[in-house]
Design an enzyme around this catalytic site. Structure first.
Site, PDB file in Angstrom:
ATOM      1  N   LYS A 166      34.318   7.883  92.664  1.00 47.78           N
ATOM      2  CA  LYS A 166      34.605   7.411  91.438  1.00 47.78           C
ATOM      3  C   LYS A 166      33.927   8.104  90.318  1.00 47.78           C
ATOM      4  O   LYS A 166      33.717   9.291  90.245  1.00 47.78           O
ATOM      5  CB  LYS A 166      34.686   5.850  91.247  1.00 47.78           C
ATOM      6  CG  LYS A 166      35.226   5.351  92.578  1.00 47.78           C
ATOM      7  CD  LYS A 166      35.330   3.784  92.450  1.00 47.78           C
ATOM      8  CE  LYS A 166      36.069   3.358  93.705  1.00 47.78           C
ATOM      9  NZ  LYS A 166      36.372   1.856  93.880  1.00 47.78           N
TER      10      LYS A 166
ATOM     11  N   GLU B  26      44.528   0.001 100.216  1.00 47.54           N
ATOM     12  CA  GLU B  26      43.282  -0.602  99.891  1.00 47.54           C
ATOM     13  C   GLU B  26      43.722  -1.662  99.191  1.00 47.54           C
ATOM     14  O   GLU B  26      44.125  -1.756  97.870  1.00 47.54           O
ATOM     15  CB  GLU B  26      42.776   0.317  98.590  1.00 47.54           C
ATOM     16  CG  GLU B  26      42.211   1.909  99.337  1.00 47.54           C
ATOM     17  CD  GLU B  26      41.081   2.360  98.358  1.00 47.54           C
ATOM     18  OE1 GLU B  26      39.975   2.563  98.820  1.00 47.54           O
ATOM     19  OE2 GLU B  26      41.249   2.552  97.176  1.00 47.54           O
TER      20      GLU B  26
ATOM     21  N   ASN C 203      34.902   8.106  98.073  1.00 52.56           N
ATOM     22  CA  ASN C 203      35.399   8.294  96.721  1.00 52.56           C
ATOM     23  C   ASN C 203      34.184   7.866  95.700  1.00 52.56           C
ATOM     24  O   ASN C 203      33.819   6.820  95.669  1.00 52.56           O
ATOM     25  CB  ASN C 203      36.657   7.176  96.437  1.00 52.56           C
ATOM     26  CG  ASN C 203      37.170   7.119  94.890  1.00 52.56           C
ATOM     27  OD1 ASN C 203      36.619   8.081  94.391  1.00 52.56           O
ATOM     28  ND2 ASN C 203      38.123   6.154  94.695  1.00 52.56           N
TER      29      ASN C 203
ATOM     30  N   GLU D  79      42.653   1.569  90.644  1.00 52.97           N
ATOM     31  CA  GLU D  79      42.122   1.714  89.238  1.00 52.97           C
ATOM     32  C   GLU D  79      42.544   2.742  88.445  1.00 52.97           C
ATOM     33  O   GLU D  79      43.045   2.343  87.323  1.00 52.97           O
ATOM     34  CB  GLU D  79      40.597   2.126  89.544  1.00 52.97           C
ATOM     35  CG  GLU D  79      39.645   1.176  89.923  1.00 52.97           C
ATOM     36  CD  GLU D  79      38.668   1.887  90.933  1.00 52.97           C
ATOM     37  OE1 GLU D  79      38.209   2.910  90.778  1.00 52.97           O
ATOM     38  OE2 GLU D  79      37.907   0.924  91.680  1.00 52.97           O
TER      39      GLU D  79
ATOM     40  N   SER E 299      35.567  -2.279 100.069  1.00 48.70           N
ATOM     41  CA  SER E 299      34.088  -2.806 100.483  1.00 48.70           C
ATOM     42  C   SER E 299      33.710  -2.359 101.822  1.00 48.70           C
ATOM     43  O   SER E 299      33.292  -3.187 102.606  1.00 48.70           O
ATOM     44  CB  SER E 299      33.999  -4.273 100.152  1.00 48.70           C
ATOM     45  OG  SER E 299      34.182  -4.593  99.040  1.00 48.70           O
TER      46      SER E 299
ATOM     47  N   GLY F 180      35.347  -3.015  95.607  1.00 45.16           N
ATOM     48  CA  GLY F 180      34.284  -3.105  94.702  1.00 45.16           C
ATOM     49  C   GLY F 180      33.702  -4.801  94.586  1.00 45.16           C
ATOM     50  O   GLY F 180      32.873  -5.084  93.693  1.00 45.16           O
TER      51      GLY F 180
ATOM     52  N   HIS G 213      45.224   5.694  92.902  1.00 40.74           N
ATOM     53  CA  HIS G 213      44.119   4.817  93.208  1.00 40.74           C
ATOM     54  C   HIS G 213      44.381   3.460  92.314  1.00 40.74           C
ATOM     55  O   HIS G 213      44.959   3.747  91.200  1.00 40.74           O
ATOM     56  CB  HIS G 213      42.642   5.268  92.965  1.00 40.74           C
ATOM     57  CG  HIS G 213      41.752   4.417  93.520  1.00 40.74           C
ATOM     58  ND1 HIS G 213      41.371   3.247  92.847  1.00 40.74           N
ATOM     59  CD2 HIS G 213      40.874   4.282  94.525  1.00 40.74           C
ATOM     60  CE1 HIS G 213      40.414   2.620  93.505  1.00 40.74           C
ATOM     61  NE2 HIS G 213      40.199   3.199  94.679  1.00 40.74           N
TER      62      HIS G 213
HETATM   63  P1  13P Z   1      34.673   0.159  97.419  1.00 40.36           P
HETATM   64  O1  13P Z   1      34.172   0.643  98.815  1.00 40.36           O
HETATM   65  O2  13P Z   1      33.321   0.017  96.352  1.00 40.36           O
HETATM   66  O3  13P Z   1      34.939  -1.318  97.667  1.00 40.36           O
HETATM   67  O4  13P Z   1      35.854   0.799  96.970  1.00 40.36           O
HETATM   68  C1  13P Z   1      36.730   1.046  97.575  1.00 40.36           C
HETATM   69  C2  13P Z   1      37.612   2.115  96.911  1.00 40.36           C
HETATM   70  O5  13P Z   1      38.159   2.018  96.208  1.00 40.36           O
HETATM   71  C3  13P Z   1      37.729   3.653  97.577  1.00 40.36           C
HETATM   72  O6  13P Z   1      38.753   4.222  96.780  1.00 40.36           O
END
Ligand code: 13P
Length: 250
Positions: free
Chosen positions: A11, A166, A9, A96, A212, A172, A94
């Site tokens: 982002k 997740e 992803n 976010e 992560s 992150g 997601h």
């Molecule tokens: P990270 O791997 O940067 O923690 O992000 C995970 C994520 O949100 C994947 O959709």
């Protein structure tokens, strides 16, 4: 044994030149895997990503889609706009999007239904916050997200869906769930699906871990019996790291 599904992803990262460079680096590094490889790129990189990955084992996904086919929805993208340019997957719900853009279990369901109807394979994200986990509400939150977010999804439709667990506290942050925490939570999520769809359907369902995950911890996580793959954020932006995640499980 299932293979694993590893999705990157990106982002809101990578301009055009960076996207091209990353994809070109990735292609030879992941070509020999038996696992499924997906990159979910920003809308503006989709056409280029589809073109560059043609004839390779890399599949392309978007990071959101709307539930309507067309209309006055400024800033949104219809599922058919994605399929017509060769996109196969789409991330839905997601954390976010849930926390910054007002996504709810109800809008997640609408988007998932529309994506399926257009022939996309949704990667539907669920997961608890740290507060929810620490207050003992992890299971109730995950149950609600599955019950509400998959309300009228049939077993046949579920066949074309990937679920990504997740935990929000691991996204992150550099704090990964331990292999056991991720395995237990995914096992719990699978049991919620089993209650609704039966054990056989639930066993077939692909449930990824995300948060992560990187080249260092992928092997441990992917060797856990409940974990069917990964949804990778930061580490998917570096070809060497992402390819190591893809190749971590033989
Ligand atoms: P990270 O791997 O940067 O923690 O992000 C995970 C994520 O949100 C994947 O959709």
């Amino acid at each position: 044994m299932k293979n694993k599904i590893i999705a990157g992803n990106w982002k809101m990262n990578n301009n055009r030149a960076q996207a091209i460079e990353l994809i070109n680096q990735l292609i030879p590094l992941v070509k020999d895997t038996n696992n499924t490889v997906i990159i979910c790129v920003p809308f503006t990189d989709l056409c280029k990503a589809v073109k560059l990955t043609k004839g390779t084992n890399i599949h392309v996904g978007a990071q959101n889609c709307h539930w309507k086919e067309s209309g006055a929805y400024t800033g949104e993208i219809a599922p058919s706009m994605l399929t017509e340019i060769g996109v196969e997957y789409v991330i839905i719900g997601h954390s976010e999007r849930r926390s910054y853009f007002g996504e709810t279990d109800q809008t997640v369901l609408l988007r998932t239904k529309a994506a399926l109807a257009a022939g996309l394979k949704p990667i539907v994200c669920i997961g608890e916050t740290l507060e929810e986990r620490n207050s003992g509400n992890m299971e109730s939150v995950l149950t609600r997200q599955v019950v509400e977010g998959f309300k009228d999804i049939s077993a046949e439709e579920l066949d074309n869906i990937i679920v990504a667990y997740e935990p929000v506290w691991a996204i992150g942050t550099g704090v990964t769930a331990t292999d056991e925490q991720a395995n237990d939570a995914i096992g719990f999520v699978r049991s919620v699906f089993a209650q609704k769809y039966g054990q056989e359907v639930a066993n077939k369902l692909y449930i990824q871990y995300g948060g992560s995950m990187n080249d260092k911890n992928a092997q441990g996580l992917l060797s856990m019996p409940q974990i069917d793959g990964g949804l990778i954020g930061g580490a998917s932006l570096v070809a060497d790291k992402f390819s190591k995640v893809v190749n971590a499980h033989k």
